[in-house]
Write an enzyme that holds these catalytic residues in place. Sequence first.
Site, mmCIF file in Angstrom:
data_model
loop_
_atom_site.group_PDB
_atom_site.id
_atom_site.type_symbol
_atom_site.label_atom_id
_atom_site.label_comp_id
_atom_site.label_asym_id
_atom_site.label_seq_id
_atom_site.Cartn_x
_atom_site.Cartn_y
_atom_site.Cartn_z
ATOM 1 C CB THR A 192 12.097 48.953 -1.416
ATOM 2 O OG1 THR A 192 11.589 49.847 -2.378
ATOM 3 C CG2 THR A 192 11.257 49.001 -0.195
ATOM 4 N NE ARG A 220 7.366 57.464 -6.181
ATOM 5 C CZ ARG A 220 7.876 56.296 -5.801
ATOM 6 N NH1 ARG A 220 8.801 56.250 -4.857
ATOM 7 N NH2 ARG A 220 7.462 55.171 -6.349
ATOM 8 N N GLY A 222 6.072 56.658 -2.401
ATOM 9 C CA GLY A 222 5.771 55.355 -2.986
ATOM 10 C C GLY A 222 4.990 54.480 -2.034
ATOM 11 C CG ASP A 223 5.467 50.159 -2.286
ATOM 12 O OD1 ASP A 223 6.427 50.773 -2.812
ATOM 13 O OD2 ASP A 223 5.569 48.985 -1.905
ATOM 14 C CB THR A 243 11.131 45.351 -2.939
ATOM 15 O OG1 THR A 243 12.052 45.967 -3.854
ATOM 16 C CG2 THR A 243 11.179 43.844 -3.139
ATOM 17 N N GLY A 244 9.511 47.125 -5.278
ATOM 18 C CA GLY A 244 9.263 47.213 -6.715
ATOM 19 C C GLY A 244 8.725 48.572 -7.081
ATOM 20 N N GLY A 246 6.567 51.302 -6.820
ATOM 21 C CA GLY A 246 5.677 51.727 -5.730
ATOM 22 C C GLY A 246 4.260 52.051 -6.126
#
Length: 323
Positions: A192, A220, A222-223, A243-244, A246
């Site tokens: 990200t 899929r 993510g966040d 960032t990381g 998700g």
Amino acid sequence: TKQMKFAVAIHGGSGHIDRALTEEQRKEYLDSLEEALQSGLCILQDGGSSLDAVEACVRYLEDHPLYNAGKGSVFTSTGGHEMDASIMDGSNLGCGSVGGVTSVKNPISLARKVMQNSPHVMFVSQGAEKFADEQGVDRVPQDYFFTQHRYDQFLMAKGKNVTVISESSDSKSLEKENVPGGQEYKGYSKGTVGAVALDSNGNLAAATSTGGMTNKLPGRIGDSPIIGAGTYAKNGYAAVSGTGWGEQFIRHAVSHSVIAMMEYGGKTLEEATNEVVFKKLNKEDGGLIAVDQSGNVSMPYNSEGMFRAMANSDGLKQVKIFE
């Protein structure tokens, strides 16, 4: 009238970043972060909007092959690329988001068009592509997103049957670890990209963009495109981009939690961001960048490193990976 403060911060991903980065690789990361930061800073210095600034920063990082967003996005389990992005305007809670786009050169700019040119907040896959057709944003063939280092990571992850949260500058870190098959491998990262800003009119904005996880299953999400998880901005409080891992950021509604702690709990930006990153999230989950209404910047992370940079109207500038 006295010009109010402004500030901007960016991230280029967090997680396991190989400390054995060569001097050359390190310089390439630091230089590109500085250039991305500068693209937003110039806008703010000219009295431009925080929205324009965060979009410019993220577009730069999307276009740069080192980062997992736009060109340089990771591969899905079927060998394709699916990108997600979101943007939010703190002045009116306007937001736009896209998920699973495959042909859009700059997903963040499409997300902004969702916010400004549609009655909706989020479009995914074919619907997002169709909206892109109507909006006339730059389109590219799938091979535009190809980079050798991502492809090597993909082949390695596929061989081990793992889903990689994001990445390291090389694929060696995967080799060093004995990863049980079919699991998510968190010892990696750098996905990200994102930006947050406060402009001289006192408006906050946040933007986040990603290629997701290496070897992720198609579809899929993510966040990063989830408002309240990867991205949130609200005037009077803060703008946040995460960032990381998700899934964890969604579970903990990370970006909104920071603002809620400030709004309902009376916490400062630093207190709120530290509580979310060091108490709510688990070690190695990742990090975030945030700026508050006064121009304070916080960039905490609980992983090995986070590519990050910030600058403000007082002339302060930082560009960092570890430390």
